[in-house]
Design a protein around this motif. Structure first.
Motif, PDB file in Angstrom:
ATOM      1  N   LYS A 234      33.563   1.959  -5.889  1.00  0.00           N
ATOM      2  CA  LYS A 234      34.755   1.639  -6.687  1.00  0.00           C
ATOM      3  C   LYS A 234      34.609   0.186  -7.093  1.00  0.00           C
TER       4      LYS A 234
ATOM      5  N   SER B 218      29.989   6.588  -2.383  1.00  0.00           N
ATOM      6  CA  SER B 218      30.856   6.298  -3.522  1.00  0.00           C
ATOM      7  C   SER B 218      30.988   4.808  -3.758  1.00  0.00           C
TER       8      SER B 218
ATOM      9  N   LYS C 154      35.451 -15.260  -7.747  1.00  0.00           N
ATOM     10  CA  LYS C 154      35.613 -14.180  -6.740  1.00  0.00           C
ATOM     11  C   LYS C 154      36.794 -13.291  -7.102  1.00  0.00           C
ATOM     12  N   GLU C 155      36.941 -13.024  -8.392  1.00  0.00           N
ATOM     13  CA  GLU C 155      38.122 -12.305  -8.860  1.00  0.00           C
ATOM     14  C   GLU C 155      37.968 -10.795  -8.844  1.00  0.00           C
ATOM     15  N   ASN C 156      36.762 -10.280  -8.620  1.00  0.00           N
ATOM     16  CA  ASN C 156      36.554  -8.836  -8.682  1.00  0.00           C
ATOM     17  C   ASN C 156      36.196  -8.244  -7.323  1.00  0.00           C
ATOM     18  N   ASN C 157      36.872  -7.142  -6.990  1.00  0.00           N
ATOM     19  CA  ASN C 157      36.656  -6.444  -5.720  1.00  0.00           C
ATOM     20  C   ASN C 157      35.793  -5.207  -5.923  1.00  0.00           C
ATOM     21  N   HIS C 158      35.000  -4.904  -4.902  1.00  0.00           N
ATOM     22  CA  HIS C 158      34.158  -3.715  -4.950  1.00  0.00           C
ATOM     23  C   HIS C 158      34.209  -3.023  -3.602  1.00  0.00           C
ATOM     24  N   VAL C 159      34.151  -1.698  -3.628  1.00  0.00           N
ATOM     25  CA  VAL C 159      34.137  -0.916  -2.391  1.00  0.00           C
ATOM     26  C   VAL C 159      32.924   0.014  -2.425  1.00  0.00           C
ATOM     27  N   ILE C 160      32.075  -0.114  -1.405  1.00  0.00           N
ATOM     28  CA  ILE C 160      30.920   0.774  -1.233  1.00  0.00           C
ATOM     29  C   ILE C 160      31.209   1.625  -0.002  1.00  0.00           C
TER      30      ILE C 160
ATOM     31  N   LYS D  32      33.484  -9.243  -2.805  1.00  0.00           N
ATOM     32  CA  LYS D  32      33.957  -9.837  -4.047  1.00  0.00           C
ATOM     33  C   LYS D  32      32.796 -10.388  -4.862  1.00  0.00           C
ATOM     34  N   THR D  33      32.960 -10.361  -6.176  1.00  0.00           N
ATOM     35  CA  THR D  33      32.001 -11.016  -7.063  1.00  0.00           C
ATOM     36  C   THR D  33      32.775 -11.786  -8.130  1.00  0.00           C
ATOM     37  N   GLY D  34      32.037 -12.526  -8.944  1.00  0.00           N
ATOM     38  CA  GLY D  34      32.650 -13.248 -10.061  1.00  0.00           C
ATOM     39  C   GLY D  34      32.697 -14.741  -9.800  1.00  0.00           C
ATOM     40  N   ILE D  35      32.729 -15.483 -10.875  1.00  0.00           N
ATOM     41  CA  ILE D  35      32.734 -16.949 -10.782  1.00  0.00           C
ATOM     42  C   ILE D  35      33.883 -17.417  -9.891  1.00  0.00           C
TER      43      ILE D  35
ATOM     44  N   GLU E 121      29.142  -7.022 -13.112  1.00  0.00           N
ATOM     45  CA  GLU E 121      28.930  -7.915 -11.962  1.00  0.00           C
ATOM     46  C   GLU E 121      28.334  -7.171 -10.774  1.00  0.00           C
TER      47      GLU E 121
ATOM     48  N   ASP F 127      35.399  -3.119  -9.544  1.00  0.00           N
ATOM     49  CA  ASP F 127      36.270  -3.807 -10.514  1.00  0.00           C
ATOM     50  C   ASP F 127      35.493  -4.234 -11.745  1.00  0.00           C
TER      51      ASP F 127
ATOM     52  N   LEU G 165      26.358  -7.008  -1.646  1.00  0.00           N
ATOM     53  CA  LEU G 165      27.603  -7.788  -1.652  1.00  0.00           C
ATOM     54  C   LEU G 165      27.559  -8.790  -0.499  1.00  0.00           C
TER      55      LEU G 165
ATOM     56  N   GLU H  47      29.071 -11.501   0.080  1.00  0.00           N
ATOM     57  CA  GLU H  47      30.377 -11.977   0.554  1.00  0.00           C
ATOM     58  C   GLU H  47      31.307 -10.789   0.700  1.00  0.00           C
TER      59      GLU H  47
END
Lengths: 328, 328
Positions: free
Chosen positions: A274, A272, B263-269, B258-261, A280, A276, B139, B141
């Protein structure tokens, strides 16, 4: 020496690639190519050239991998083959039904140019596809399920925006928890479209618009909404901007299957995401596969590849020895 | 022509391989090799030869892939290199710390025999390793977490059985829900051993045994239990056989990043397995990778590989065209 990258197309995905390259110290961004007037395009990274797409061919000696960030409907079917003649390229072509045709076109072009091309990198197609493949190879007798969301569907949001009286809209695709639970139980349920996902719409209308008519038009729209349980919320433009400006997405790939002499044992494999930011994360996947494209080209490989053809170790900045010692 | 497979060692894993081969119509089981007296070994498949391990070398022309089903402590470090000189082989060597050494030994032997060898196929190492690699490449980072369970740990069950007065025991490793939730939130928590897993033990003792002393010995056992919150249940032999005869396992590999200029966006794999039978699932993974070993050997490749080196398409019975059309 760093892997020299070009970005071809500078929308949400192109900006995602730009920021992903900053997180990969073995890569550098050389140039961004745009169909707009390069003079008027401001990008996020200093010292990087902004060029018109027509200048791309003069960069063949200065770019190792060109990352194509156009749309799948009309851009990529033309651009990927065209650029694969000149560069090692990668795209995120996501019109599933047209992948075989796109593969053939890109394969011919890449072979003509003696380049490597990777198509359909991202998360679906991409990471989800990989998980479908691994899981079905490991459990040959079983059932596959893919659920999407909770996330913003651009296509469905656009469809709402085309309705008369609608000023703006965001549509979320939401997997049905009960369906997820039924799948995880191993009961291998047959699920209809309506049972798998619901759709939730946040709509801003003109002041004098007929909301009842708009809601009806949304809920009855064939292909997009008619087969789903759809909820429509009318909100103000201010609320839309405040609460619905993100581009989250994600989903689930689940395979259940049986093993044993009498098929007596059940297994559940679940992957899965999730996210944001859909663009990106897609960009982050593409950048990892761009590293693989560079390495395959350096080894003398030629032609079109998909995520299925790529040894996973080629995606990583770490050496094979480090991977075996620390991640295996 | 089918891929001709040999099984070397016929315990739980060997029997799992035998039943997995039945689910893969492009494969056939040719022979089972045992250190016991072949006369006394009854296997589940009719028409398959049962031979002593010392007869293996006479099968080099009749077996395409030899699947090694011995233990990692003492069997595989000897057997895999020895057999890689004669056969294309695959094992599920799972002593993580000794993988680099095992890889080198097997690589030398496989090169000497001009064979392909795959080591450490299974789910951890194996599918979990692949997910750690893909997620960390996508990801860069972020933080990695692996949780195991709920499942039976053979090593921990054995440790309890060695305590004086214990007749039999089963130990379950259980991931802590609160820790999983903290990880999924993206807060990147630092988790101690005690915070990640608990251990639950079901113990059958001799009638006159000192249960208080046994419980204390379990809970204070260094390495195995001292660093965990451990629960001990004393049950009857009948209950143990009735309720705890399965070998379930599973677990979770989660990466947050985190991604974004900014690091404002979080992702969970997240990747997870829920397995009714640990050895049968491990066997199913091995059999899919055995197909890849056969195909790599047929292409002229040589030497030791891990799951990181293998293009995913090689695992599947489906053709590259089918995979692109239906799974991508």
């Amino acid at each position: 020496m760093k892997i020299r990258v070009g970005i071809y197309g500078y929308g949400n995905l192109g900006r995602g690639i730009e920021s992903a390259i900053r997180q990969n110290p073995d890569m550098e961004l050389v140039a961004v190519f745009t169909r707009r007037d390069p003079e008027n395009l401001k990008i996020g990274t200093e010292g990087v050239e902004v060029k018109h797409v027509s200048d791309a061919e003069s960069f063949t000696d200065r770019i190792d991998v060109m990352i194509l960030c156009g749309g799948s409907a009309t851009d990529l079917p033309e651009q990927t083959p065209e650029l694969a003649k000149m560069f090692t390229v990668i795209d995120s072509f996501d019109t599933h039904a047209r992948i075989p045709e796109h593969f053939d076109n890109v394969d011919n072009a890449a072979k003509e140019g003696k380049n490597v091309a990777i198509i359909s990198a991202g998360w679906d197609p991409g990471m989800f596809s990989l998980n479908r493949l691994y899981a079905s190879a490991v459990l040959p007798e079983g059932e596959d399920y893919t659920f999407w969301g909770k996330g913003v569907s651009q296509g469905h949001s656009d469809a709402i925006r085309r309705i008369e009286g609608v000023l703006d809209a965001k549509q979320y695709t939401i997997p049905v928890e009960a369906a997820l639970d039924a799948v995880r139980s191993g009961s291998a349920p047959k699920l209809s479209t309506r049972e798998k996902h619901t759709r939730e719409c946040f709509v801003v209308t003109a002041e004098d618009a007929d909301k009842a008519r708009i809601e009806k038009e949304i809920k009855e729209m064939p292909n997009y909404f008619a087969d789903y349980d759809t909820t429509v919320h009318f909100i103000s433009m201010e609320e839309l901007k405040r609460d619905h400006s993100g581009i989250p997405h994600g989903g689930f790939v689940i395979r259940t299957g049986k093993t044993g002499i009498n098929k007596e044992n059940n297994h559940v494999i679940e992957y899965s995401l999730k996210l944001d930011s859909n663009p990106e994360f897609t960009a982050s996947v593409i950048v990892a596969f761009a590293r693989a494209a560079y390495r395959m080209k350096a080894k003398g490989e030629v032609g079109c590849k998909t995520v299925f053809d790529i040894p996973p170790a080629l995606l990583s900045m770490k050496s094979p020895e480090e991977l075996r010692a620390h991640l295996l």
